[in-house]
Design a protein around this motif. Structure first.
Motif, PDB file in Angstrom:
ATOM      1  N   GLU A 340       0.821  -1.209   0.000  1.00  0.00           N
ATOM      2  CA  GLU A 340       0.000   0.000   0.000  1.00  0.00           C
ATOM      3  C   GLU A 340       0.858   1.262   0.000  1.00  0.00           C
ATOM      4  O   GLU A 340       0.456   2.303  -0.536  1.00  0.00           O
ATOM      5  N   ARG A 341       2.066   1.171   0.593  1.00  0.00           N
ATOM      6  CA  ARG A 341       2.934   2.350   0.680  1.00  0.00           C
ATOM      7  C   ARG A 341       3.881   2.479  -0.502  1.00  0.00           C
ATOM      8  O   ARG A 341       4.382   3.572  -0.780  1.00  0.00           O
ATOM      9  N   HIS A 342       4.153   1.360  -1.161  1.00  0.00           N
ATOM     10  CA  HIS A 342       5.205   1.363  -2.176  1.00  0.00           C
ATOM     11  C   HIS A 342       4.686   0.789  -3.494  1.00  0.00           C
ATOM     12  O   HIS A 342       4.543  -0.428  -3.642  1.00  0.00           O
ATOM     13  N   PRO A 343       4.431   1.644  -4.468  1.00  0.00           N
ATOM     14  CA  PRO A 343       3.921   1.151  -5.758  1.00  0.00           C
ATOM     15  C   PRO A 343       4.923   0.282  -6.512  1.00  0.00           C
ATOM     16  O   PRO A 343       4.520  -0.426  -7.438  1.00  0.00           O
ATOM     17  N   PHE A 344       6.204   0.321  -6.106  1.00  0.00           N
ATOM     18  CA  PHE A 344       7.187  -0.524  -6.774  1.00  0.00           C
ATOM     19  C   PHE A 344       6.916  -2.010  -6.515  1.00  0.00           C
ATOM     20  O   PHE A 344       7.317  -2.866  -7.296  1.00  0.00           O
ATOM     21  N   LEU A 345       6.212  -2.310  -5.414  1.00  0.00           N
ATOM     22  CA  LEU A 345       5.789  -3.687  -5.139  1.00  0.00           C
ATOM     23  C   LEU A 345       4.453  -3.903  -5.824  1.00  0.00           C
ATOM     24  O   LEU A 345       3.392  -3.490  -5.332  1.00  0.00           O
ATOM     25  N   LYS A 346       4.488  -4.562  -6.944  1.00  0.00           N
ATOM     26  CA  LYS A 346       3.308  -4.741  -7.796  1.00  0.00           C
ATOM     27  C   LYS A 346       2.405  -5.869  -7.298  1.00  0.00           C
ATOM     28  O   LYS A 346       1.170  -5.804  -7.411  1.00  0.00           O
ATOM     29  N   GLY A 347       2.994  -6.928  -6.756  1.00  0.00           N
ATOM     30  CA  GLY A 347       2.198  -8.065  -6.297  1.00  0.00           C
ATOM     31  C   GLY A 347       3.059  -9.042  -5.520  1.00  0.00           C
ATOM     32  O   GLY A 347       4.291  -8.942  -5.500  1.00  0.00           O
ATOM     33  N   VAL A 348       2.399  -9.991  -4.860  1.00  0.00           N
ATOM     34  CA  VAL A 348       3.100 -11.006  -4.069  1.00  0.00           C
ATOM     35  C   VAL A 348       2.592 -12.380  -4.479  1.00  0.00           C
ATOM     36  O   VAL A 348       1.387 -12.643  -4.430  1.00  0.00           O
ATOM     37  N   ARG A 349       3.512 -13.220  -4.917  1.00  0.00           N
ATOM     38  CA  ARG A 349       3.199 -14.622  -5.179  1.00  0.00           C
ATOM     39  C   ARG A 349       3.535 -15.401  -3.912  1.00  0.00           C
ATOM     40  O   ARG A 349       4.642 -15.284  -3.385  1.00  0.00           O
ATOM     41  N   GLN A 350       2.615 -16.213  -3.445  1.00  0.00           N
ATOM     42  CA  GLN A 350       2.889 -16.880  -2.174  1.00  0.00           C
ATOM     43  C   GLN A 350       2.167 -18.203  -2.060  1.00  0.00           C
ATOM     44  O   GLN A 350       0.981 -18.320  -2.366  1.00  0.00           O
ATOM     45  N   LYS A 351       2.887 -19.201  -1.609  1.00  0.00           N
ATOM     46  CA  LYS A 351       2.320 -20.465  -1.137  1.00  0.00           C
ATOM     47  C   LYS A 351       3.136 -20.829   0.096  1.00  0.00           C
ATOM     48  O   LYS A 351       4.260 -21.322   0.001  1.00  0.00           O
ATOM     49  N   GLY A 352       2.607 -20.490   1.265  1.00  0.00           N
ATOM     50  CA  GLY A 352       3.362 -20.683   2.493  1.00  0.00           C
ATOM     51  C   GLY A 352       4.561 -19.757   2.538  1.00  0.00           C
ATOM     52  O   GLY A 352       4.445 -18.544   2.343  1.00  0.00           O
ATOM     53  N   LEU A 353       5.730 -20.317   2.786  1.00  0.00           N
ATOM     54  CA  LEU A 353       6.961 -19.534   2.864  1.00  0.00           C
ATOM     55  C   LEU A 353       7.682 -19.448   1.527  1.00  0.00           C
ATOM     56  O   LEU A 353       8.789 -18.908   1.458  1.00  0.00           O
ATOM     57  N   VAL A 354       7.084 -19.969   0.493  1.00  0.00           N
ATOM     58  CA  VAL A 354       7.618 -19.841  -0.861  1.00  0.00           C
ATOM     59  C   VAL A 354       6.999 -18.593  -1.472  1.00  0.00           C
ATOM     60  O   VAL A 354       5.798 -18.548  -1.725  1.00  0.00           O
ATOM     61  N   MET A 355       7.816 -17.555  -1.703  1.00  0.00           N
ATOM     62  CA  MET A 355       7.278 -16.266  -2.127  1.00  0.00           C
ATOM     63  C   MET A 355       8.115 -15.654  -3.245  1.00  0.00           C
ATOM     64  O   MET A 355       9.332 -15.823  -3.308  1.00  0.00           O
ATOM     65  N   GLY A 356       7.430 -14.899  -4.097  1.00  0.00           N
ATOM     66  CA  GLY A 356       8.088 -14.081  -5.095  1.00  0.00           C
ATOM     67  C   GLY A 356       7.463 -12.706  -5.080  1.00  0.00           C
ATOM     68  O   GLY A 356       6.235 -12.577  -5.115  1.00  0.00           O
ATOM     69  N   LEU A 357       8.283 -11.674  -4.984  1.00  0.00           N
ATOM     70  CA  LEU A 357       7.777 -10.301  -4.996  1.00  0.00           C
ATOM     71  C   LEU A 357       7.802  -9.777  -6.422  1.00  0.00           C
ATOM     72  O   LEU A 357       8.873  -9.662  -7.036  1.00  0.00           O
ATOM     73  N   GLU A 358       6.624  -9.473  -6.961  1.00  0.00           N
ATOM     74  CA  GLU A 358       6.513  -8.943  -8.310  1.00  0.00           C
ATOM     75  C   GLU A 358       6.733  -7.434  -8.280  1.00  0.00           C
ATOM     76  O   GLU A 358       6.039  -6.716  -7.545  1.00  0.00           O
ATOM     77  N   LEU A 359       7.678  -6.959  -9.077  1.00  0.00           N
ATOM     78  CA  LEU A 359       8.073  -5.554  -9.029  1.00  0.00           C
ATOM     79  C   LEU A 359       7.672  -4.827 -10.301  1.00  0.00           C
ATOM     80  O   LEU A 359       7.547  -5.436 -11.371  1.00  0.00           O
ATOM     81  N   ALA A 360       7.475  -3.528 -10.182  1.00  0.00           N
ATOM     82  CA  ALA A 360       6.907  -2.738 -11.270  1.00  0.00           C
ATOM     83  C   ALA A 360       7.975  -2.272 -12.253  1.00  0.00           C
ATOM     84  O   ALA A 360       7.967  -1.119 -12.685  1.00  0.00           O
ATOM     85  N   ASP A 361       8.875  -3.141 -12.605  1.00  0.00           N
ATOM     86  CA  ASP A 361       9.910  -2.822 -13.579  1.00  0.00           C
ATOM     87  C   ASP A 361      10.486  -4.149 -14.067  1.00  0.00           C
ATOM     88  O   ASP A 361      10.637  -5.088 -13.277  1.00  0.00           O
ATOM     89  N   ALA A 362      10.821  -4.224 -15.335  1.00  0.00           N
ATOM     90  CA  ALA A 362      11.340  -5.470 -15.903  1.00  0.00           C
ATOM     91  C   ALA A 362      12.641  -5.915 -15.247  1.00  0.00           C
ATOM     92  O   ALA A 362      12.968  -7.100 -15.253  1.00  0.00           O
ATOM     93  N   THR A 363      13.402  -4.973 -14.680  1.00  0.00           N
ATOM     94  CA  THR A 363      14.643  -5.314 -13.978  1.00  0.00           C
ATOM     95  C   THR A 363      14.555  -4.930 -12.501  1.00  0.00           C
ATOM     96  O   THR A 363      15.566  -4.665 -11.858  1.00  0.00           O
ATOM     97  N   GLY A 364      13.337  -4.909 -11.975  1.00  0.00           N
ATOM     98  CA  GLY A 364      13.123  -4.440 -10.612  1.00  0.00           C
ATOM     99  C   GLY A 364      13.909  -5.201  -9.565  1.00  0.00           C
ATOM    100  O   GLY A 364      14.429  -4.613  -8.611  1.00  0.00           O
ATOM    101  N   ALA A 365      14.004  -6.520  -9.721  1.00  0.00           N
ATOM    102  CA  ALA A 365      14.715  -7.312  -8.714  1.00  0.00           C
ATOM    103  C   ALA A 365      16.211  -7.046  -8.740  1.00  0.00           C
ATOM    104  O   ALA A 365      16.888  -7.178  -7.717  1.00  0.00           O
ATOM    105  N   LEU A 366      16.750  -6.679  -9.894  1.00  0.00           N
ATOM    106  CA  LEU A 366      18.164  -6.313  -9.974  1.00  0.00           C
ATOM    107  C   LEU A 366      18.428  -4.991  -9.267  1.00  0.00           C
ATOM    108  O   LEU A 366      19.577  -4.706  -8.890  1.00  0.00           O
ATOM    109  N   GLN A 367      17.385  -4.190  -9.083  1.00  0.00           N
ATOM    110  CA  GLN A 367      17.505  -2.944  -8.329  1.00  0.00           C
ATOM    111  C   GLN A 367      17.271  -3.191  -6.838  1.00  0.00           C
ATOM    112  O   GLN A 367      17.983  -2.655  -5.981  1.00  0.00           O
ATOM    113  N   LEU A 368      16.263  -4.001  -6.523  1.00  0.00           N
ATOM    114  CA  LEU A 368      15.891  -4.196  -5.124  1.00  0.00           C
ATOM    115  C   LEU A 368      16.890  -5.073  -4.379  1.00  0.00           C
ATOM    116  O   LEU A 368      17.173  -4.827  -3.195  1.00  0.00           O
TER     117      LEU A 368
END
Length: 421
Positions: A340-368
């Motif tokens: 809610e505070r950070h638009p760079f976090l586009k979405g969260v993939r989650q099944k238990g403790l297996v998670m992927g943070l979807e970011l609002a840029d094609a190279t977002g994870a290389l930045q984060l």
């Protein structure tokens, strides 16, 4: 190496980086330095690691789930120390109490009618063997896998993964390894309908693709089509097994029983390499026919089996699985607030403790990822999708750890979103 990149580092760390670049992994050292992650791990304990120069990091990478129970987990470490007082690798030609114990435990702990186990040193080798076993059991050669899957770097396992790795070493076999898109039952149906496929090899939640969670009917649909066309279903649980999704095996979330199950990484406790291929009796019938069709000097080391038995026991405990479910809900709430505070976090993939943070840029994870490194968290970008950050807390973390993690994550998002001066 660029002298500017070495500024501020201790002489010892500089020497390690330089020697690694010269003798061991030049491209990796250059890549990490360029990304601003010149990590050389020193102390490690629980779900924390420290750079040799003292920089503390919360470990959200866990080396693909290897440290599911934490670094140097005291109970697992005690099992290793006890084994070292009495055991060694053993002799793979003969029965051993530790191997028999672990195999029996796995037969009772795995879903459906899985029964026989073969132990190998790594998940890649377990996937390699699964392919060979499927070919023997069915008399067919073709393997169907996901076009964004990863199953290791050995020959057959590599050919079953995303094409680039195998092609690099001229080890791809496009006529024998058919790739289909993730979560596409029509594509799977088309690939299997010729009745010439030995096995479907699939990560339950594809890790290197950023942990996209399959739709509710996908995995049951794949299994049904395998049964229809005489194809074996192999569940690669190297990263999703041992409680990480809140149940012992990720595939159980979809009530699917595979013909073979591949276990790796976390089974080692991060202390002794071991992986396993677990098969139904019909699929593993070759063990009655030719006991030496597959042999591994280091597979099923007696020390490794003793360690793995302890790991399996910890992961199976009701309190361990309950903690995974509780912490996954706690983190889901925290991530929702951050989103809610950070638009760079586009979405969260989650099944238990297996998670992927979807970011609002094609190279977002290389930045984060580097921003988190500077803030004291190590979480790695998904290798096949740089817009997703792999986010993998351990099975036994507590709320206090999560609070620190969420605070540092929140600050790192602020760093990434802040315009450069």
């Amino acid at each position: 190496m660029d002298s500017n990149a070495l500024q501020g580092m201790s002489a010892g760390k500089q020497r390690t980086l330089e020697r690694s670049r010269q003798y061991l992994m030049p491209n990796r050292v250059d890549t990490w330095t360029r990304l601003g992650v010149p990590l050389v791990i020193g102390r490690r304990e629980g779900y924390r690691i420290w750079d040799v120069d003292g920089h503390e990091l919360l470990d959200l990478h866990l080396n693909g789930g290897t440290y599911n129970l934490g670094h140097r987990n005291p109970e697992v470490l005690a099992a290793l120390e006890a084994a070292l007082r009495h055991l060694d690798i053993g002799n793979h030609h003969f029965p051993a109490e530790t191997r028999a114990t672990l195999a029996e435990q796995l037969a009772h702990a795995t879903p459906g009618d899985l029964h026989y186990s073969v132990f190998v040193p790594s998940g890649s080798e377990a996937n390699d063997l699964a392919i060979r076993v499927a070919r023997f059991a069915t008399g067919r050669r073709k393997i169907v896998a996901l076009d964004a899957g990863y199953h290791g770097c050995t020959g057959l396992a590599s050919a079953a993964g995303r094409d680039g790795t195998a092609q690099f070493f001229h080890s791809d076999y496009p006529d024998e390894f058919v790739k289909v898109p993730f979560d596409d039952l029509d594509a799977m149906e088309a690939a299997l309908s010729h009745r010439d496929v030995a096995a479907v090899l699939m990560e339950t939640i594809p890790a290197t693709y950023g942990f996209p969670v399959p739709s509710d009917g996908y995995l049951p649909g794949v299994k049904a089509r395998c049964a229809q066309y005489g194809t074996l279903f192999v569940a690669d649980e190297v990263q999703t097994g041992l409680g990480r999704t809140g149940v012992l095996w990720g595939i159980e979330n979809w009530k699917v029983t595979p013909d073979m199950l591949v276990i790796g990484k976390g089974l080692s406790g991060g202390l002794y390499p071991i992986a396993a291929l677990v098969m139904t009796k019909p699929v593993g019938a070759w063990l009655n026919e030719q006991g030496w069709a597959y042999a591994s000097t280091f597979g099923g080391s007696e020390i490794g089996c003793h360690v793995a038995s302890t790991v399996l026991d910890i992961c199976r405990r009701p309190e361990s699985l309950a903690n995974a479910r509780r912490i996954s809900a706690y983190l889901a709430a925290g991530l929702s607030a951050i989103r809610e505070r950070h638009p760079f976090l586009k979405g969260v993939r989650q099944k238990g403790l297996v998670m992927g943070l979807e970011l609002a840029d094609a190279t977002g994870a290389l930045q984060l990822s580097p921003a988190l490194y500077r803030r004291g968290v190590w979480a790695m970008f998904a290798g096949f999708d740089f817009s997703v950050l792999q986010f993998k807390p351990g099975l036994l973390v507590d709320e206090e750890y999560c609070d620190i993690l969420l605070q540092r994550l929140d600050a790192a998002f602020g760093d990434v979103e802040r315009p450069a001066a």
